[in-house]
Design an enzyme around this catalytic site. Structure first.
Site, PDB file in Angstrom:
ATOM      1  N   HIS A 101     -18.140  13.124   1.390  1.00 42.11           N
ATOM      2  CA  HIS A 101     -19.104  12.757   0.351  1.00 42.11           C
ATOM      3  C   HIS A 101     -20.021  13.936   0.014  1.00 42.11           C
ATOM      4  CE1 HIS A 101     -21.515   9.182  -1.421  1.00 42.11           C
ATOM      5  NE2 HIS A 101     -21.965  10.306  -1.972  1.00 42.11           N
ATOM      6  N   HIS A 138     -21.542  16.485  -3.416  1.00 41.39           N
ATOM      7  CA  HIS A 138     -21.679  16.719  -4.859  1.00 41.39           C
ATOM      8  C   HIS A 138     -21.623  18.224  -5.100  1.00 41.39           C
ATOM      9  CE1 HIS A 138     -22.864  12.538  -5.822  1.00 41.39           C
ATOM     10  NE2 HIS A 138     -23.390  12.566  -4.600  1.00 41.39           N
ATOM     11  N   ARG A 175     -21.249  19.402  -8.218  1.00 43.78           N
ATOM     12  CA  ARG A 175     -21.963  19.540  -9.509  1.00 43.78           C
ATOM     13  C   ARG A 175     -21.183  20.229 -10.622  1.00 43.78           C
ATOM     14  NH1 ARG A 175     -25.254  15.573  -8.249  1.00 43.78           N
ATOM     15  NH2 ARG A 175     -26.978  16.097  -6.871  1.00 43.78           N
ATOM     16  N   HIS A 208     -22.463   5.890   2.410  1.00 41.12           N
ATOM     17  CA  HIS A 208     -23.864   6.012   2.885  1.00 41.12           C
ATOM     18  C   HIS A 208     -24.575   4.688   3.172  1.00 41.12           C
ATOM     19  CE1 HIS A 208     -24.461   5.419  -1.394  1.00 41.12           C
ATOM     20  NE2 HIS A 208     -24.221   6.671  -1.719  1.00 41.12           N
ATOM     21  N   ASP A 213     -23.463  13.348   1.968  1.00 45.76           N
ATOM     22  CA  ASP A 213     -23.993  13.075   0.622  1.00 45.76           C
ATOM     23  C   ASP A 213     -24.802  14.285   0.127  1.00 45.76           C
ATOM     24  OD1 ASP A 213     -24.611  11.939  -1.799  1.00 45.76           O
ATOM     25  OD2 ASP A 213     -25.863  10.318  -0.976  1.00 45.76           O
TER      26      ASP A 213
HETATM   27 ZN   LIG Z   1     -24.170   7.514  -3.603  1.00 44.32          ZN
END
Ligand SMILES: [Zn+2]
Length: 431
Positions: A58, A60, A62, A231, A304
């Site tokens: 998990h 990001h 971007r 999460h 995350d």
């Molecule tokens: Zn989320």
């Protein structure tokens, strides 16, 4: 051909129950039981842990669309420095990763960089709008990707989520749900409780998470689809997952390092740096997360990792962006739990490597001979202060800045190539 000998490390491989001082040999990108050549590189791993490459399901990255926050290049560099050999990128990009073109662009770009491996997950619904399920079969066929998530938002509609779970069954696809009913949470900046009352801010109740987890579990029961709860953060949602597991339902869950360490009191101290979705919660939820991770109800630790600019995090709690970075501090934060006897070393490595590989069908999570040489070396005793200015990530948004940590990843090897090396793993051993 590169040949590497990792000498005298503490080899911890929960996939085969191993925890012993041993040597590890790498030839031609693979782990081998008995070397046929003398090594071209020797790493002295005395005092270090040698573990299957860490996997973060998990993050990001971007890109495309928010390269001012992070790029595939900076995000994978951060992952390598954190000890991660594979990451799953979230699809809330611009354009949205809901089609083969974006998925392939991200994965091809990452592959060309030759660092941490990237799997680009696909949105569950077109444009992450929660209305129409993507053509999951076509996406799997064209890209090989079978992890779907609308992360950033939960799939609110019961009918749409049921449709997605039904389509997932024949594909053996995984639906990773950001469990949040926005109609309940109102996307409020923090947990609804004493801290939100003191700060005179609107809060989001536990029900916004719990009710979606409970709804999804009921749909899993009905459809047989595979659900992964992203999460997880509340005792109530964890209890629902525990009951589902007792019933034998195909439900798994992940927890972040920050939900294992921080309570909503942190919002009072760190302000917007502690604004995250789902929100930080009071102590009994943190304790429930720790207990569930220790007993295996929560399978996976995932960061995350959510980089933002300083401007994104400036201003009021209501206006600031949700999220914090995590790739480069996950190992020290989880080692702290090992030192506090919350987790065993083996449980830590299972949750950060073996379980993600098992659940998401990712190659890796093992040091067995014949496996690709995705390996992480961890120095469990290296003391340092967390300083975001040293991050490879563009994001420095973390409430852990200034924390004194002990232990970190010191070498990351992907397919037999050393992509990150520092500290004691960088010292040339005498022969
Ligand atoms: Zn989320």
């Amino acid at each position: 051909m590169t040949t590497i000998l990792i000498r005298n490390g503490r080899v911890i491989d929960p996939s085969c129950g191993k925890d012993a001082i041993a040597d590890l040999f790498i030839e031609d990108g693979q782990i081998v039981g008995t070397p046929s050549l003398s090594p071209s590189t020797i790493i002295d791993a005395a005092g270090l842990w040698v573990v299957p490459g860490l996997i973060d399901v998990h993050v990001h990255l971007r890109e495309p669309g928010a390269e001012h926050k992070e790029t595939i290049e900076t995000g994978t560099a951060a992952a390598a420095a954190g000890g991660f050999t594979t990451v799953i990128a979230m699809p809330n990009t611009t354009p949205c990763a809901d089609n083969p073109d974006v998925l392939k662009m991200v994965m091809e770009k990452a592959a060309s960089l030759g660092g941490t491996r990237v799997i680009q997950s696909c949105a569950i619904t077109v444009g992450r709008r929660g209305e129409q399920v993507v053509d999951m079969a076509a996406i799997k066929k064209e890209t090989g990707v079978f992890v779907f998530t609308d992360d950033g938002d939960g799939v609110e509609s019961d009918a749409v989520m049921e449709d997605a779970l039904c389509r997932a069954v024949p594909l053996c696809a995984i639906l990773s749900q950001h469990s949040e009913f926005a109609r309940i949470s109102k996307k409020a900046a923090l947990h609804e409780g004493e801290v939100s009352a003191v700060l005179k801010l609107a809060g989001q109740p536990v029900a916004s998470e719990y009710e979606m987890v409970a709804r999804d579990i009921a749909l899993v029961k009905k459809t047989g689809g595979r659900l992964h709860v992203s999460h997880i953060s509340s005792a109530e949602a964890i209890d629902a997952v525990r009951r589902a597991r007792e019933e034998g339902l195909p439900v798994t869950a992940e927890v972040t390092p920050h939900h294992l360490h921080l309570t909503d009191d942190t919002v009072g101290e760190a302000g917007t740096m502690a604004k995250v979705a789902p929100p930080l919660r009071p102590l009994h939820h943190v304790e429930a997360c720790r207990a569930a991770l220790a007993d295996g109800t929560i399978d996976v630790i995932a960061t995350d990792h959510a980089p933002h600019t300083i401007a994104d995090k400036a201003g009021s709690m209501e206006k600031a962006s949700f999220g914090m970075v995590g790739l480069e501090i996950a190992v020290p934060m989880i080692l702290a739990l090992v030192k506090d006897n919350v987790l065993t070393p083996s449980r830590m490595i299972d949750a950060m490597s073996c379980a993600p590989a098992r659940i998401f069908g990712i190659p890796g999570g093992t040091l067995a001979p014949g496996a690709a040489a995705d390996i992480t070396l961890i120095d469990p005793d290296d003391p340092f202060d967390i300083d975001p200015r040293t991050f490879r990530s563009k994001g420095i948004n973390t409430p852990f800045a200034g924390y004194h940590a002990t232990g970190r990843a010191v070498c990351t090897i992907v397919g037999g190539r050393i992509i990150y090396r520092t500290g004691r793993a960088a010292q040339t051993p005498g022969s």
